[in-house]
Scaffold this motif. Structure first.
Motif, PDB file in Angstrom:
ATOM      1  N   GLY A   1       0.814  -1.193   0.000  1.00  0.00           N
ATOM      2  CA  GLY A   1       0.000   0.000   0.000  1.00  0.00           C
ATOM      3  C   GLY A   1       0.857   1.255   0.000  1.00  0.00           C
ATOM      4  O   GLY A   1       2.088   1.204  -0.026  1.00  0.00           O
ATOM      5  N   ILE A   2       0.189   2.382   0.004  1.00  0.00           N
ATOM      6  CA  ILE A   2       0.863   3.680  -0.010  1.00  0.00           C
ATOM      7  C   ILE A   2       0.551   4.406   1.286  1.00  0.00           C
ATOM      8  O   ILE A   2      -0.612   4.594   1.650  1.00  0.00           O
ATOM      9  N   VAL A   3       1.604   4.840   1.976  1.00  0.00           N
ATOM     10  CA  VAL A   3       1.453   5.569   3.224  1.00  0.00           C
ATOM     11  C   VAL A   3       1.562   7.069   2.927  1.00  0.00           C
ATOM     12  O   VAL A   3       2.442   7.501   2.192  1.00  0.00           O
TER      13      VAL A   3
ATOM     14  N   LEU B   1      -1.138   9.156  10.166  1.00  0.00           N
ATOM     15  CA  LEU B   1      -0.787   8.576   8.867  1.00  0.00           C
ATOM     16  C   LEU B   1      -2.044   7.992   8.232  1.00  0.00           C
ATOM     17  O   LEU B   1      -2.930   7.494   8.921  1.00  0.00           O
ATOM     18  N   SER B   2      -2.099   8.053   6.897  1.00  0.00           N
ATOM     19  CA  SER B   2      -3.178   7.379   6.165  1.00  0.00           C
ATOM     20  C   SER B   2      -2.562   6.328   5.258  1.00  0.00           C
ATOM     21  O   SER B   2      -1.350   6.309   5.031  1.00  0.00           O
ATOM     22  N   TYR B   3      -3.418   5.491   4.723  1.00  0.00           N
ATOM     23  CA  TYR B   3      -2.929   4.337   3.954  1.00  0.00           C
ATOM     24  C   TYR B   3      -3.910   3.990   2.848  1.00  0.00           C
ATOM     25  O   TYR B   3      -5.120   4.017   3.053  1.00  0.00           O
ATOM     26  N   THR B   4      -3.406   3.654   1.682  1.00  0.00           N
ATOM     27  CA  THR B   4      -4.226   3.190   0.567  1.00  0.00           C
ATOM     28  C   THR B   4      -3.710   1.822   0.121  1.00  0.00           C
ATOM     29  O   THR B   4      -2.500   1.655  -0.077  1.00  0.00           O
ATOM     30  N   ALA B   5      -4.600   0.846  -0.028  1.00  0.00           N
ATOM     31  CA  ALA B   5      -4.181  -0.514  -0.380  1.00  0.00           C
ATOM     32  C   ALA B   5      -5.287  -1.230  -1.127  1.00  0.00           C
ATOM     33  O   ALA B   5      -6.449  -0.828  -1.094  1.00  0.00           O
TER      34      ALA B   5
END
Length: 565
Positions: A111-113, A121-125
């Protein structure tokens, strides 16, 4: 963080737990493909408790927020001592309230932090699968998802995670070692068969207790109507399951004292079947308030899983029967009748005394006794039939015209409702050995479909009434050829694409993988022993068996392979 952002939907909450899996974790895990084209691989291991522990390290002194997050995610693959190591990455208050067992998301790739602010922090996965709090596995889409952020605080000069939501997220590479599969068992309504419902639980997290809690709840929704439970209404697990001397002590609430001995016997058998693959468990002792509940011995000695004759059932040019050391061993009058009818497909019932045979004239019942063969379905365009343990012959046409029928030996026809889409071509139908589920291979406008469905029967007569909703299995694209039951929780499909025939192994409530390419295969049948019991028949009549990632000749030849229900 706002209240609205904290209370995101369940999927987003779970995924908020996983931002980065460090390179060390990836290197330590076996690479298992779950997306992209299916590739040949080793055997899917089922019903096994892992006998090793992955012990990640705790937080390092002076670690950054990103490093704390990465370490936390690595530690969530280790469920020992209620995720003790993972909790070390949390702030003191968060350690007390975080529930890692609420559910699990399995991500398909990194994913992308992104940083939201100095402490968030946010996260995309992309998430490929989910496991709910009762161990039910389901596939998910592969599209990227922006996940809920989580917040950090400093405690004694060190960053710790202060806000996170229940559940965990791990990589699909880590999943096979972090989770083990077990079956929660239920009964068919006649209490004649045990029916499995595949579940996944953390390997070192009170597995026996989690299995029992799953059994005490309702089955997976697509099985509803086809299974029942011996669990009395309102019963709950009063204390964690303990195992001493091979005996699992299951302490339940006092509803168990209100049921009769027959139901208690069925409950004990249901729990024993469900716990059979837990290490060191050989039997179950029911207790209430830690006091043993007496259960008398009874006749519920059901096979789990049901077994068939280990020999291959074949039709050759000269005979029909089981392949033995000295050739094909016929089944008496049944074999003679199959040959006389010039059958092109045969399914042998569990008793070994009844078969359903397909000929140019239709589907016949064929028995070993004095009763002659009887034509039970004369529709044009019939496909290979199935048969169940209640002596119903299951038939349908490839086009679906006239629907699915379950016919009694006396010729009484029962129409079985089924949600087959208009325009779908039926390639194969197979009743499971527990008589509670149907496997269907369909050829639709958008490609092949492999589905399982619950068989809903009349409670009094066991007459099939309808199939429940279709549970889709992720079959590869191409032209569907055949499908078969591998064991009680796995099936196999045979599909042809531009490179030839491809066999695929699929868990019902789990993962899938390729079984390689049995060259020129036109039929697939199951036996015992999981995937190793599969056999494929080529267009030239050569019988193949799986060997490693490929298929090899068994030395046997056949006109067709008989199916053992």
């Amino acid at each position: 963080m706002t209240e609205r952002r904290v209370r995101v939907r369940l999927r987003r909450r779970w995924v908020a737990l996983a931002a980065v899996v460090p390179a060390l974790l990836l290197a330590a895990c076996v690479q298992v493909p779950f997306s992209g084209p299916v590739q040949p691989g080793g055997e899917v291991e089922g019903n096994i408790d892992a006998e090793f522990d992955f012990l990640p390290s705790g937080p390092a002194e002076g670690a950054s927020q990103e490093e704390i997050l990465a370490g936390f995610l690595a530690a969530t693959t280790a469920s020992q001592n209620n995720y003790r190591i993972a909790r070390q990455y949390l702030a003191e208050d968060a350690q007390q309230v975080w529930n890692p067992y609420a559910g699990t998301l399995v991500r398909s790739r990194e994913g992308i932090v992104a940083r939201v602010d100095d402490s968030t922090l946010s996260y995309t996965a992309a998430v490929s699968a989910e496991v709910d709090g009762l161990g039910r596995y389901s596939s998910a889409g592969e599209s990227p998802q922006e996940l809920a952020p989580f917040r950090f605080v400093e405690e004694e000069g060190e960053w710790r995670i202060a806000e996170l939501q229940d559940g965990i997220l791990i990589s699909q590479q880590a999943f096979p070692s972090a989770f083990s599969q077990h079956s929660a068992y239920y009964y068919d309504p006649a209490f004649q068969n045990l029916v499995p419902d595949l579940r996944w639980f953390p390997t070192r997290a009170e597995v026996a207790s989690r299995i029992v809690r799953a059994v005490l709840e309702a089955p997976t929704s697509w099985l509803e109507g086809a299974v029942v439970s011996a669990v009395p209404e309102g019963a709950a697990l009063a204390a964690p399951v303990t195992v001493t001397g091979g005996v699992a002590q299951v302490d339940l609430t006092d509803e168990v004292l209100l049921i009769d001995d027959a139901q208690r016997r069925a409950l004990k058998r249901q729990l024993e079947a469900s716990l059979r693959n837990v290490s060191n468990v050989a039997s179950v002792q029911l207790t209430v308030d830690q006091n043993p509940v007496q259960v008398t011995d009874g006749p519920l000695g059901l096979d789990v899983p049901p077994q068939v004759d280990a020999r291959l059932l074949v039709r050759t040019e000269e005979s029909f029967g089981f392949v033995g050391a000295s050739g094909v061993e016929p089944l008496g009058l049944l074999s003679e009748r199959v040959l006389d009818l010039q059958a092109t497909a045969v399914t042998l019932g569990p008793s070994g005394t009844l078969a359903a045979a397909l000929t140019d004239a239709g589907v016949w019942s064929v028995r070993t006794g004095e009763a002659p063969a009887a034509l039970l379905d004369a529709r044009a365009g019939l496909i290979a039939p199935s048969v169940d343990g209640y002596s119903f012959l299951w038939t349908t046409t490839a086009s679906g015209a006239g629907g699915i029928r379950a016919t009694e030996l006396n010729g009484t026809i029962h129409a079985v409702e089924a949600p087959i889409a208009e325009g779908d071509r039926v390639v194969s139908i197979d009743v499971s050995r527990d008589d509670a589920r149907m496997l269907l291979l369909l050829d639709g406008g958008s490609g092949p479909r492999l589905v399982v469905a619950a068989i809903i029967r009349d409670v009094q007569s066991n007459v099939p009434v309808r199939l429940g909703r279709f549970e889709e299995l992720p079959i590869v694209g191409g032209t569907p050829i055949d499908a078969a039951w591998v064991d009680e929780v796995r099936v196999a499909a045979l599909v042809s694409d531009v490179d030839g025939a491809l066999a695929q192994l699929l868990e019902i409530g789990g993962r899938s993988r390729s079984l390689g390419r049995p060259a020129d295969a036109v039929q697939l049948v199951g036996g015992n022993g999981g995937a190793e019991g599969l056999r494929a028949l080529t267009v030239d009549g050569v019988v193949l068996e799986p060997r490693g990632s490929g298929w090899q000749s068994t030395g046997a030849r056949a006109v067709f392979l008989g199916i053992q229900q």
